[in-house]
Scaffold this motif. Structure first.
Motif, short mmCIF file in Angstrom:
data_model
loop_
_atom_site.label_atom_id
_atom_site.label_comp_id
_atom_site.label_asym_id
_atom_site.label_seq_id
_atom_site.Cartn_x
_atom_site.Cartn_y
_atom_site.Cartn_z
N TYR A 273 -6.88 -4.13 2.18
CA TYR A 273 -6.88 -5.58 2.39
C TYR A 273 -6.04 -6.25 1.30
CZ TYR A 273 -10.95 -4.56 5.34
OH TYR A 273 -11.79 -4.05 6.29
N LYS A 274 -5.52 -7.42 1.63
CA LYS A 274 -4.77 -8.19 0.65
C LYS A 274 -5.70 -8.66 -0.47
CE LYS A 274 -2.21 -12.53 0.16
NZ LYS A 274 -3.15 -13.09 -0.82
N GLU B 104 -0.26 -6.81 -1.27
CA GLU B 104 0.10 -7.60 -0.11
C GLU B 104 0.28 -6.66 1.08
OE1 GLU B 104 3.44 -10.13 -0.86
OE2 GLU B 104 2.23 -11.58 -1.97
N SER B 105 0.32 -7.24 2.28
CA SER B 105 0.40 -6.45 3.51
C SER B 105 1.73 -5.71 3.59
CB SER B 105 0.23 -7.35 4.74
OG SER B 105 -0.97 -8.08 4.66
N GLU B 106 1.72 -4.57 4.28
CA GLU B 106 2.95 -3.80 4.48
C GLU B 106 3.89 -4.57 5.41
OE1 GLU B 106 2.40 0.70 4.59
OE2 GLU B 106 0.44 -0.01 5.25
N PRO C 289 0.79 -1.25 0.00
CA PRO C 289 0.00 0.00 0.00
C PRO C 289 0.81 1.28 0.00
CG PRO C 289 -0.95 -1.60 1.52
CD PRO C 289 0.35 -2.19 1.05
N ASN C 290 2.04 1.27 0.55
CA ASN C 290 2.81 2.51 0.65
C ASN C 290 3.79 2.69 -0.51
OD1 ASN C 290 4.44 0.40 1.34
ND2 ASN C 290 5.40 1.39 3.10
N ARG D 89 0.05 -13.73 7.79
CA ARG D 89 1.22 -13.57 6.93
C ARG D 89 2.37 -13.04 7.77
NH1 ARG D 89 1.99 -13.74 1.75
NH2 ARG D 89 -0.22 -13.80 1.30
N THR D 90 3.55 -13.60 7.56
CA THR D 90 4.73 -13.18 8.30
C THR D 90 5.79 -12.65 7.34
OG1 THR D 90 5.55 -15.46 8.23
CG2 THR D 90 4.34 -14.79 10.21
#
Length: 317
Positions: free
Chosen positions: A107-108, A143-145, A16-17, A315-316
């Protein structure tokens, strides 16, 4: 004449960033004039409830209004002309502008049965009323930050379970009711998407020989419809861990690789949620099981025993 959007990353995966860059590629047999080239970036959570999943109310509502995550327009070129042949027009935009408050959580990307989370970039080349506009769309993946993700390895949370004839909510074979059975074990309930589901299982006793032992990975999609919650479960993977009658007292390992394209981090949002669970299913040998070799995971027969355990996926880094 054709137009295409090519992103700078071949895998089309962004966070997202980050800045999204690419090119708008036009292939024209002759030069054309246009009234501007704009890039529309849209993202939304699309919700759909299938009739019959939780009652008559779902048939009435059907498709629910999408939840908007992102909606922006980027002006790439002002009005002018495009020459014949191949032309590449660069563009760039921030998914989340610095200091800008997003409309919704990023969201992913997810494509499920009743819920889908999609991010799209569309180009529109307007040519006036007498000519058809040229347009193209491409999906990119979010995908997540990284900074919001927990470090690996995570400590798996194990839950101990057991199964007997008294834990089953459906009717059983008479031999199982009278003779009984007992199964015990443990399985993790918190798991990274990049790690397997691990655990173990022991058949302590059984009055009826065992035919097979399977573990079903289920996805549960829930949508808030009015004052009710409609939940639809779907089977996304089956793993057989034993075939034939199992020795009593022997510990069987549980080791299941998660399917990458069919799973995502568990989401618990206000209007919707995406959850997972594992269901251990034991099939006992009987004449009926031979006739009905295949059964619906939602409807257990008298020669089945089952235990369901919630599973949280994360998610890691």
């Amino acid at each position: 004449m054709s137009v295409e959007i090519k992103l700078s990353r071949s895998n089309r995966i962004y966070r997202p960033n980050e800045l999204v860059e690419g090119k708008i590629v036009t292939k024209l047999s002759s030069s054309i004039s246009h009234q501007g080239i704009r890039l529309n970036v849209n993202a939304s959570v699309n919700l759909q409830v299938r009739g019959g999943s939780a009652g008559v109310i779902e048939s009435f509502y059907g498709v629910i209004k999408p939840i908007t995550i992102l909606n922006k327009t980027v002006e790439v070129l002002k009005s002018g002309r495009l020459s014949s042949g191949t032309t590449e027009i660069p563009f760039s935009f921030w998914l989340k502008d610095p200091g800008e408050k997003p409309l919704e959580i990023f969201y992913k990307t997810y494509h499920g049965g009743d819920i889908s989370i999609q991010y799209l970039a569309s180009v529109d080349i307007s040519r006036g009323y007498l000519h058809k506009s040229l347009s193209a769309t491409v999906e990119f993946i979010i995908e997540s930050e990284e900074e919001n993700l927990p470090e690996k390895p995570i400590s798996p949370e194990m839950v101990i379970f057991y199964m007997t004839q008294d834990t089953q909510r459906h009717s059983l074979l008479p031999e199982l009711k009278s003779g009984g059975f007992r199964v015990s074990g443990k399985v993790c309930t918190l798991c990274s998407l990049s790690d397997p589901i691990e655990g173990e299982l022991t058949i302590e006793s059984s009055a009826v020989p065992i035919q097979s032992i399977e573990i079903h990975l289920l996805r549960l999609e829930s949508i808030l419809v009015g004052e009710k919650i409609a939940t639809e479960s779907s089977l996304i993977q089956t793993t057989q861990i034993a075939d034939g009658d199992v020795c009593r007292g022997m510990t069987l390992p549980i080791y299941i690789i998660l399917p990458r394209l069919l799973t995502c981090p568990s989401i618990f949002a206000g209007p919707f949620s995406i959850e997972f669970k594992v269901t251990l299913v034991i099939t006992f040998q009987s004449e009926q099981s031979k006739v009905h070799s295949k059964s619906n995971f939602k409807t257990l027969k008298s020669w089945h025993a089952a235990e369901s355990i919630p599973l949280e996926l994360i998610r890691t880094k």
